[in-house]
Design an enzyme around this catalytic site. Structure first.
Site, short mmCIF file in Angstrom:
data_model
loop_
_atom_site.label_atom_id
_atom_site.label_comp_id
_atom_site.label_asym_id
_atom_site.label_seq_id
_atom_site.Cartn_x
_atom_site.Cartn_y
_atom_site.Cartn_z
CG ASP A 115 -1.99 -1.05 1.19
OD1 ASP A 115 -2.48 -1.34 0.09
OD2 ASP A 115 -2.35 -1.57 2.26
CG ASP A 133 -6.61 -1.48 -1.67
OD1 ASP A 133 -6.87 -2.68 -1.83
OD2 ASP A 133 -5.69 -1.07 -0.94
#
Length: 163
Positions: A115, A133
């Site tokens: 991330d 995401d």
């Protein structure tokens, strides 16, 4: 509607390329301010959304990988069964599929998801996320929009018939 799989492939490509660039050029937990309230911050998530089960000891890697594989299979079948006019649903499912596969690749290859997109305001910080995401969230949003607009159109047709 499998013609929309190019969109899934594009999401996977963008997701994996961005994650490889972050991994190659940043140190874990390094943060680079880009805009007010937005940083690139390198993080690794062994859990699911919002780091759910991140500290569960490792078994969650295969649980989430299996879930992503199962969901991806269901979405592929759903895409195949869509009618030609269901374009918005095809786009939404393709975005979700690309995002699921992008994160699945990380989970299987590394045991965690990379991330790096970090939004914050003062002391409030949204959990870091990635391209996959983002694609999943946009896909779900489009799916909800499709559902709401198709129901509104159905109600409108029903009202005209009853009049």
């Amino acid at each position: 509607m499998l013609k929309w799989l190019w969109l899934s492939a594009l999401i996977v490509l963008l997701d994996q390329a961005s994650k490889l660039a972050i991994d190659a050029n940043m140190q874990l937990y390094q943060s680079i301010p880009l805009l007010p309230y937005f940083n690139l911050t390198y993080a690794r998530n062994t859990g699911a959304a919002f780091s759910l089960l991140a500290h569960a000891g490792g078994w969650q890697r295969w649980l989430f990988a299996g879930l992503a594989l199962g969901i991806s299979s269901v979405i592929a079948v759903w895409l195949k069964r869509l009618q030609r006019h269901e374009t918005l649903m095809a786009v939404s499912l393709s975005l979700i599929l690309g995002g699921a596969i992008g994160n699945l690749i990380d989970r299987v290859a590394y045991g965690y998801v990379i991330d790096f997109l970090h939004v914050y305001y003062q002391d409030w910080h949204w959990p870091a996320f990635n391209v996959a995401d983002s694609a999943i969230c946009i896909g779900v949003g489009l799916m909800l929009l499709e559902n709401l607009t198709s129901k509104a159109a159905t109600h409108s047709k029903t009202d005209r018939i009853e009049s």
